[in-house]
Design an enzyme around this catalytic site. Structure first.
Site, PDB file in Angstrom:
ATOM      1  N   TRP A 101       0.942  -1.175   0.030  1.00  0.00           N
ATOM      2  CA  TRP A 101      -0.057   0.014  -0.005  1.00  0.00           C
ATOM      3  C   TRP A 101       1.092   1.357   0.094  1.00  0.00           C
ATOM      4  CZ3 TRP A 101      -3.918  -1.947  -1.855  1.00  0.00           C
ATOM      5  CH2 TRP A 101      -4.571  -3.082  -1.398  1.00  0.00           C
ATOM      6  N   ASP A 171      -1.791   6.517   6.533  1.00  0.00           N
ATOM      7  CA  ASP A 171      -2.818   5.740   6.097  1.00  0.00           C
ATOM      8  C   ASP A 171      -2.850   4.850   7.363  1.00  0.00           C
ATOM      9  OD1 ASP A 171      -4.306   3.663   5.008  1.00  0.00           O
ATOM     10  OD2 ASP A 171      -3.069   3.092   3.317  1.00  0.00           O
ATOM     11  N   LYS A 195     -11.980  -1.933   7.165  1.00  0.00           N
ATOM     12  CA  LYS A 195     -11.032  -2.856   8.003  1.00  0.00           C
ATOM     13  C   LYS A 195     -11.706  -2.796   9.332  1.00  0.00           C
ATOM     14  CE  LYS A 195      -9.085  -3.245   4.082  1.00  0.00           C
ATOM     15  NZ  LYS A 195      -7.437  -2.538   3.745  1.00  0.00           N
TER      16      LYS A 195
HETATM   17  C1  LIG Z   1      -7.007  -2.201   2.339  1.00  0.00           C
HETATM   18  C2  LIG Z   1      -5.992  -1.027   2.394  1.00  0.00           C
HETATM   19  C3  LIG Z   1      -5.837  -0.154   1.445  1.00  0.00           C
HETATM   20  C4  LIG Z   1      -6.784  -0.175   0.128  1.00  0.00           C
HETATM   21  O1  LIG Z   1      -8.025   0.152   0.465  1.00  0.00           O
HETATM   22  P1  LIG Z   1      -9.145   0.348  -0.770  1.00  0.00           P
HETATM   23  O2  LIG Z   1     -10.339   0.976  -0.158  1.00  0.00           O
HETATM   24  O3  LIG Z   1      -9.324  -0.911  -1.399  1.00  0.00           O
HETATM   25  O4  LIG Z   1      -8.730   1.330  -1.814  1.00  0.00           O
HETATM   26  C5  LIG Z   1      -4.859   0.674   1.732  1.00  0.00           C
HETATM   27  N1  LIG Z   1      -4.280   0.986   2.635  1.00  0.00           N
HETATM   28  C6  LIG Z   1      -4.338  -0.049   3.653  1.00  0.00           C
HETATM   29  C7  LIG Z   1      -3.467   0.051   5.169  1.00  0.00           C
HETATM   30  C8  LIG Z   1      -5.173  -1.168   3.685  1.00  0.00           C
HETATM   31  O5  LIG Z   1      -5.278  -2.036   4.750  1.00  0.00           O
END
Ligand SMILES: *Cc1c(COP(=O)(O)O)cnc(C)c1O
Length: 361
Positions: A101, A171, A195
């Protein structure tokens, strides 16, 4: 009806209480005679839902008044672009690459300016968090970027990097609301909610006000400017209304169980149950380095692909769902987000013990 223990990395388990409440309100939300799904986002009723959601989130995280809370769309992926488009005023940013990511975010940023990778753990398939106490932070950098919990690799920053005074952007998709954090240490915190908070389709961004300006990358679409959404209180266009409503319920659930201090205790308890077993096991090996271990995503392998597959299959049959690891690590991954109960983790450990017993040579 029977519910499984859902260890999926995302979309992921939600508190049963929240799902039940939503079910009870499905046809008639608080006497309106309609579902929140069918309701105008300009109605008084929805206005109350979104305002309360924001306030509850502010209470839970202790978000200072000089930070905006935005409810956005486009997944965490759209933030990989929105962050550089809005924040690269000098055209320079530093990225700490601790997984797929973060790497994607770094690559995306390089479309809009000079994106430096100032640290990486790719040399060991991202199984650790690099030492970030003295990094070559660019003097011109507009921000330093991290992915705080690496969902795929099961690693987590337990101390924030030394950004040498630069704005930190994080993030937190897979560790959002998993423990108390000091919001003031960040310029921006964002995450997709699927998540640890709610249904896919909502992204929450918490941004210090002075960073939200009209000085953005030339040609940035109106919808991709933070200022658009900040000025409109996240109601510039139709927001993901039903998703926000569920997030709001999860915030209330978190408050009710005792807030982030309490949820942190539960998360630590769940993680140690699992890691303690893994450290003693002769069959299973955890893949992340000890000091970098995530409290949310626990990765482990047997070292034998066929045995891994057998484990995942048998676990599924025993009501322990979603344990297959991401293809880039293989093996197994147990995601033990806020809504996963201690009982769920105990059931998993018990199953692992029995599996190990039955495979003793
Ligand atoms: C799942 C995840 C993403 C991607 O998320 P999307 O909503 O599918 O774009 C990005 N960063 C982290 C840390 C994630 O766990």
């Amino acid at each position: 009806m029977s519910r499984v223990y859902n260890f999926s990395a995302g979309p992921a388990v939600l508190p049963e209480e929240v799902l039940k409440e939503a079910a009870a309100e499905m046809l008639d939300y608080e006497g309106t005679g309609m579902s929140v799904m069918e309701m105008s986002h300009r109605s008084k009723t929805f206005e109350k839902i979104i305002k309360e959601a924001e306030q509850d989130l502010r209470d839970l995280m202790g978000i200072p008044d000089n930070y905006k809370v935005l409810f956005l769309q486009g997944g965490a992926h759209l933030q990989f672009a929105m962050v550089p488009m809005n924040f690269m005023k000098n055209g320079v940013a530093d990225y700490i690459v601790t997984g797929s990511w973060a790497k994607k975010a770094w690559k995306e940023a390089s479309k809009y300016g000079k994106a430096n990778c100032i640290a990486s753990s790719e040399d060991k398939n991202f199984n650790y968090i690099p030492d970030c106490t003295d990094l070559p932070v660019d003097e011109e950098a507009d921000y330093v970027y991290i992915c705080q919990n690496n969902t795929i690799y099961g690693t987590q920053f337990h101390t924030l990097p030394n950004t040498k005074g630069k704005t930190l952007v994080a993030d937190v998709s897979s560790c959002f609301l998993s423990e108390p954090i000091d919001v003031e240490k960040y310029g921006m915190i964002y995450g997709g909610v699927q998540k640890n908070i709610g249904p896919a389709g909502v992204v929450i961004a918490i941004i210090r006000e002075d960073l939200i300006t009209e000085d953005v990358y030339p040609g940035t679409p109106t919808m991709l400017q933070y200022k658009t959404h900040a000025d409109a209180g996240s109601l510039y266009n139709t927001p993901p209304a039903y998703g926000i409503y569920i997030c709001g319920k999860v915030f209330k659930w978190l408050k009710k169980v005792g807030g982030l201090e309490e949820i942190k205790k539960r998360n630590e308890k769940k993680a140690s149950l699992l890691y303690d077993f893994l450290d003693k096991s002769d069959l299973f090996t955890p893949t992340a380095e000890k000091t970098s271990r995530s409290y949310m995503n626990v990765d482990f392998v047997t070292g034998d692909k066929e045995l891994d597959a057998e484990f995942v299959k048998k676990a599924e049959a025993a009501g322990l769902s979603g344990l297959k690891g991401h293809r880039s690590v293989g093996g197994m991954r147990a995601s033990i987000y806020n809504a996963m109960s201690v009982e769920g983790v105990e059931a998993l450990v018990k199953f692992m013990k029995e599996f190990e017993e039955s495979h003793r040579k």
